[in-house]
Scaffold this motif. Structure first.
Motif, mmCIF file in Angstrom:
data_model
loop_
_atom_site.group_PDB
_atom_site.id
_atom_site.type_symbol
_atom_site.label_atom_id
_atom_site.label_comp_id
_atom_site.label_asym_id
_atom_site.label_seq_id
_atom_site.Cartn_x
_atom_site.Cartn_y
_atom_site.Cartn_z
ATOM 1 N N PHE A 104 2.133 -9.281 -8.593
ATOM 2 C CA PHE A 104 1.884 -10.718 -8.760
ATOM 3 C C PHE A 104 2.246 -11.547 -7.514
ATOM 4 C CE2 PHE A 104 3.301 -14.948 -10.143
ATOM 5 C CZ PHE A 104 2.191 -15.388 -10.827
ATOM 6 N N PHE A 105 3.439 -11.339 -6.977
ATOM 7 C CA PHE A 105 3.873 -12.174 -5.856
ATOM 8 C C PHE A 105 3.123 -11.839 -4.561
ATOM 9 C CE2 PHE A 105 8.048 -12.630 -8.276
ATOM 10 C CZ PHE A 105 7.751 -13.913 -8.708
ATOM 11 N N LEU A 106 2.749 -10.594 -4.407
ATOM 12 C CA LEU A 106 1.985 -10.232 -3.213
ATOM 13 C C LEU A 106 0.591 -10.852 -3.256
ATOM 14 C CD1 LEU A 106 4.414 -8.401 -2.904
ATOM 15 C CD2 LEU A 106 2.901 -6.607 -2.087
ATOM 16 N N LYS A 107 0.016 -10.881 -4.440
ATOM 17 C CA LYS A 107 -1.280 -11.550 -4.603
ATOM 18 C C LYS A 107 -1.140 -13.057 -4.387
ATOM 19 C CE LYS A 107 -3.897 -8.049 -5.919
ATOM 20 N NZ LYS A 107 -4.964 -7.535 -5.070
ATOM 21 N N ALA A 108 -0.033 -13.606 -4.882
ATOM 22 C CA ALA A 108 0.216 -15.043 -4.693
ATOM 23 C C ALA A 108 0.361 -15.364 -3.209
ATOM 24 C CB ALA A 108 1.477 -15.463 -5.458
ATOM 25 N N ALA A 109 1.082 -14.505 -2.492
ATOM 26 C CA ALA A 109 1.270 -14.719 -1.048
ATOM 27 C C ALA A 109 -0.063 -14.568 -0.316
ATOM 28 C CB ALA A 109 2.294 -13.724 -0.502
ATOM 29 N N GLU A 110 -0.840 -13.587 -0.733
ATOM 30 C CA GLU A 110 -2.157 -13.389 -0.121
ATOM 31 C C GLU A 110 -3.007 -14.648 -0.272
ATOM 32 O OE1 GLU A 110 -4.758 -10.780 -2.336
ATOM 33 O OE2 GLU A 110 -5.650 -10.005 -0.498
ATOM 34 N N GLU A 111 -2.969 -15.183 -1.467
ATOM 35 C CA GLU A 111 -3.734 -16.392 -1.786
ATOM 36 C C GLU A 111 -3.228 -17.609 -1.001
ATOM 37 O OE1 GLU A 111 -5.876 -16.653 -4.745
ATOM 38 O OE2 GLU A 111 -6.237 -18.812 -4.515
ATOM 39 N N SER A 112 -1.913 -17.788 -0.978
ATOM 40 C CA SER A 112 -1.328 -18.972 -0.339
ATOM 41 C C SER A 112 -1.441 -18.934 1.178
ATOM 42 C CB SER A 112 0.154 -19.097 -0.690
ATOM 43 O OG SER A 112 0.325 -19.219 -2.070
ATOM 44 N N TYR A 113 -1.311 -17.744 1.755
ATOM 45 C CA TYR A 113 -1.193 -17.664 3.211
ATOM 46 C C TYR A 113 -2.334 -16.898 3.871
ATOM 47 C CZ TYR A 113 3.529 -19.241 2.102
ATOM 48 O OH TYR A 113 4.604 -19.947 1.630
ATOM 49 N N GLY A 114 -3.301 -16.432 3.089
ATOM 50 C CA GLY A 114 -4.434 -15.722 3.680
ATOM 51 C C GLY A 114 -4.026 -14.461 4.414
ATOM 52 N N LEU A 115 -3.326 -13.579 3.728
ATOM 53 C CA LEU A 115 -2.763 -12.386 4.374
ATOM 54 C C LEU A 115 -3.698 -11.190 4.286
ATOM 55 C CD1 LEU A 115 0.801 -12.584 2.801
ATOM 56 C CD2 LEU A 115 0.110 -13.429 5.057
ATOM 57 N N ASP A 116 -3.495 -10.278 5.204
ATOM 58 C CA ASP A 116 -4.138 -8.968 5.159
ATOM 59 C C ASP A 116 -3.151 -8.005 4.491
ATOM 60 O OD1 ASP A 116 -5.124 -6.433 5.625
ATOM 61 O OD2 ASP A 116 -4.820 -6.523 7.799
ATOM 62 N N LEU A 117 -3.279 -7.821 3.185
ATOM 63 C CA LEU A 117 -2.295 -6.987 2.473
ATOM 64 C C LEU A 117 -2.374 -5.524 2.893
ATOM 65 C CD1 LEU A 117 -2.224 -8.334 -1.219
ATOM 66 C CD2 LEU A 117 -0.634 -8.808 0.660
ATOM 67 N N LYS A 118 -3.569 -5.058 3.208
ATOM 68 C CA LYS A 118 -3.711 -3.638 3.581
ATOM 69 C C LYS A 118 -3.006 -3.327 4.901
ATOM 70 C CE LYS A 118 -7.185 -2.458 0.447
ATOM 71 N NZ LYS A 118 -6.469 -3.205 -0.616
ATOM 72 N N GLY A 119 -2.883 -4.336 5.730
ATOM 73 C CA GLY A 119 -2.162 -4.152 6.993
ATOM 74 C C GLY A 119 -0.699 -4.541 6.895
ATOM 75 N N SER A 120 -0.261 -4.854 5.687
ATOM 76 C CA SER A 120 1.112 -5.297 5.456
ATOM 77 C C SER A 120 1.978 -4.130 4.987
ATOM 78 C CB SER A 120 1.125 -6.413 4.395
ATOM 79 O OG SER A 120 0.375 -7.537 4.840
ATOM 80 N N TYR A 121 3.276 -4.366 4.934
ATOM 81 C CA TYR A 121 4.219 -3.334 4.500
ATOM 82 C C TYR A 121 5.233 -3.903 3.519
ATOM 83 C CZ TYR A 121 2.730 -0.355 8.387
ATOM 84 O OH TYR A 121 1.988 0.412 9.245
ATOM 85 N N VAL A 122 5.714 -3.017 2.645
ATOM 86 C CA VAL A 122 6.874 -3.321 1.803
ATOM 87 C C VAL A 122 8.024 -2.450 2.300
ATOM 88 C CG1 VAL A 122 7.837 -3.275 -0.532
ATOM 89 C CG2 VAL A 122 5.396 -3.800 -0.196
ATOM 90 N N ILE A 123 9.203 -3.041 2.436
ATOM 91 C CA ILE A 123 10.417 -2.277 2.758
ATOM 92 C C ILE A 123 11.398 -2.459 1.608
ATOM 93 C CG2 ILE A 123 12.320 -1.910 4.383
ATOM 94 C CD1 ILE A 123 10.672 -3.292 6.547
ATOM 95 N N GLY A 124 11.876 -1.358 1.045
ATOM 96 C CA GLY A 124 12.808 -1.486 -0.064
ATOM 97 C C GLY A 124 13.588 -0.219 -0.340
ATOM 98 N N ASP A 125 14.613 -0.364 -1.180
ATOM 99 C CA ASP A 125 15.527 0.750 -1.480
ATOM 100 C C ASP A 125 15.350 1.262 -2.901
ATOM 101 O OD1 ASP A 125 16.635 -1.512 -2.793
ATOM 102 O OD2 ASP A 125 18.627 -0.592 -2.765
#
Ligand SMILES: [Mg+2]
Ligand SMILES: [Zn+2]
Length: 179
Positions: A104-125
């Motif tokens: 949900f939030f990644l889609k929201a960010a994509e929508e708000s900021y016009g992001l390239d999600l496929k070229g993006s990364y998640v970092i987590g533990d």
């Protein structure tokens, strides 16, 4: 289109000491500042965090918002700009749409900021951080700080890389981001 890094908070940027919402107990992971300064040269930075301590009434949503702002301000003093912090205040059992690994939030960010999600990364533990990346076709790096070691055997979705800390994660992403 801009590419983003979606950062988990507890255990990735700062030490995970359990549910907490207290500036006095905030401790950043060693070299996290260097890592984030490197990443922001090529990516927009976001924090995406599950904070069920709100639903459990360990702290209020207002206190969480204030604390997230405090973290962003501390990072800003180090020259690091977090574009937005997204948090889920619910329990997993609530079956809300915003609890990681839901996208949900990644889609929201994509929508708000016009992001390239496929070229993006998640970092987590946590394994759900890697599932989150898979859900949007983003890259992922699993870090062994926080709960990383504890949950390592539970990973189902394969990360692109496993790093000891966010610092090595950033170095790896910086090296391979254009491939
Ligand atoms: Mg975490
Ligand atoms: Zn939620």
């Amino acid at each position: 289109m801009q590419k983003a890094i979606f950062l988990d908070r507890d255990g990735t940027i700062n030490e995970d000491i359990g549910y907490f919402c207290d500036p006095d107990r905030l401790e950043f992971i060693p070299r996290a500042f260097e890592a984030l300064r490197l990443l922001q040269q090529s990516f927009v930075l976001f924090i995406v965090t599950n904070q069920s301590g709100v639903a459990r009434k360990y702290f209020s949503e207002d206190d969480l918002v204030t604390f997230n702002k405090y973290i962003q301000d501390e990072l800003k003093k180090q020259g690091i700009h977090i574009r937005q912090t997204y948090y889920c205040p619910h329990l997993r059992e609530d079956n809300c749409e915003c609890h990681k690994p839901n996208d949900f939030f990644l889609k929201a960010a994509e929508e708000s900021y016009g992001l390239d999600l496929k070229g993006s990364y998640v970092i987590g533990d946590h394994p759900h951080d890697i599932e989150l990346a898979h859900n949007v076709g983003a890259g992922s790096v699993y870090v062994l700080t926080g709960h990383g070691k504890k949950h390592f055997e539970e990973i189902t979705a394969q990360p692109d890389h496993v790093a000891p800390t966010i610092y090595e994660a950033a170095r790896w992403i910086d090296q391979y981001k254009d491939e």
